[in-house]
Design a protein around this motif. Structure first.
Motif, PDB file in Angstrom:
ATOM      1  N   VAL A 135       0.844  -1.201   0.000  1.00 34.06           N
ATOM      2  CA  VAL A 135       0.000   0.000   0.000  1.00 34.06           C
ATOM      3  C   VAL A 135       0.878   1.249   0.000  1.00 34.06           C
ATOM      4  CG1 VAL A 135      -1.676   1.332   1.354  1.00 34.06           C
ATOM      5  CG2 VAL A 135      -1.978  -1.139   1.072  1.00 34.06           C
ATOM      6  N   LEU A 136       1.904   1.252   0.830  1.00 35.28           N
ATOM      7  CA  LEU A 136       2.820   2.393   0.881  1.00 35.28           C
ATOM      8  C   LEU A 136       3.584   2.550  -0.431  1.00 35.28           C
ATOM      9  CD1 LEU A 136       4.230   2.096   4.501  1.00 35.28           C
ATOM     10  CD2 LEU A 136       2.604   3.782   3.630  1.00 35.28           C
ATOM     11  N   ALA A 180       2.563   1.648  -3.372  1.00 34.96           N
ATOM     12  CA  ALA A 180       1.614   2.146  -4.383  1.00 34.96           C
ATOM     13  C   ALA A 180       1.442   3.654  -4.263  1.00 34.96           C
ATOM     14  CB  ALA A 180       0.270   1.441  -4.235  1.00 34.96           C
ATOM     15  N   ALA A 181       1.376   4.160  -3.040  1.00 32.94           N
ATOM     16  CA  ALA A 181       1.257   5.607  -2.840  1.00 32.94           C
ATOM     17  C   ALA A 181       2.499   6.322  -3.362  1.00 32.94           C
ATOM     18  CB  ALA A 181       1.046   5.919  -1.357  1.00 32.94           C
ATOM     19  N   GLY A 182       3.658   5.746  -3.117  1.00 28.39           N
ATOM     20  CA  GLY A 182       4.905   6.335  -3.614  1.00 28.39           C
ATOM     21  C   GLY A 182       4.968   6.331  -5.130  1.00 28.39           C
ATOM     22  N   ASP A 235       2.418   6.311  -7.191  1.00 26.30           N
ATOM     23  CA  ASP A 235       1.439   7.285  -7.669  1.00 26.30           C
ATOM     24  C   ASP A 235       2.018   8.699  -7.590  1.00 26.30           C
ATOM     25  OD1 ASP A 235      -1.391   8.025  -8.475  1.00 26.30           O
ATOM     26  OD2 ASP A 235      -1.161   9.166  -6.617  1.00 26.30           O
ATOM     27  N   ALA A 236       2.689   9.000  -6.498  1.00 29.11           N
ATOM     28  CA  ALA A 236       3.293  10.327  -6.349  1.00 29.11           C
ATOM     29  C   ALA A 236       4.342  10.567  -7.431  1.00 29.11           C
ATOM     30  CB  ALA A 236       3.917  10.470  -4.960  1.00 29.11           C
TER      31      ALA A 236
END
Length: 118
Positions: free
Chosen positions: A7-8, A10-12, A14-15
Motif C-alpha cells: 500500500v505504501l 503504491a502511494a509512492g 502514484d506520487a
C-alpha cells in the motif's frame, strides 16, 4: 506486514507518476513564503525544498494562533523554530493568506510585547 508495504509503495509510485512535476510549483510557493516571512522581519533559514524553517520568539503561541486562523505550521523545538511545508494542496493564494495572517498576529503580539521577532 507485506500487504502494508505494498500500500505504501503504491502511494509512492502514484506520487512519482502524477506529482513529480508539481515539485517545482511547491518549491516556488516555498520561496514565496520565505520571501514573505523575511519581509515581516523573521529569520528564515535557507532550504531549497518545499519546507520553510523560520525562527520567532514564543513560537508555540504563534502556531496556536495561526491554527485558529486556519494556517497549519509546526513549532519543531517548542520555543522558536517553526516549519511550514508547501504541497499540492497549497496554492500561491494560500501562501499569501498565511503571510497576511502571520503579519496580523505579529503586529498584535509586538504591540502587546508578547513576541519579540528574532
Amino acid at each position: 506486514s507485506l500487504r502494508q508495504v505494498g500500500v505504501l509503495a503504491a502511494a509512492g509510485l502514484d506520487a512519482l507518476d502524477n506529482n513529480l512535476g508539481r515539485l517545482e510549483e511547491d518549491h516556488k510557493n516555498a520561496a514565496r513564503l520565505a520571501k514573505g516571512l523575511k519581509e515581516l522581519g523573521l529569520e528564515v533559514l535557507p532550504a531549497p525544498t518545499n519546507m520553510v524553517f523560520f525562527d520567532v520568539d514564543e513560537a508555540p503561541h504563534l502556531v496556536a494562533d495561526l491554527a485558529k486562523a486556519g494556517v497549519r505550521i509546526l513549532c519543531i523545538d517548542g520555543r522558536r523554530r517553526c516549519r511550514a511545508v508547501t504541497n499540492l494542496h497549497i496554492s500561491a493564494e494560500d501562501v499569501d493568506f498565511a503571510v497576511a495572517k502571520l503579519s496580523e498576529l505579529l503586529e498584535v503580539q509586538r504591540a502587546t510585547k508578547k513576541l519579540r521577532v528574532a
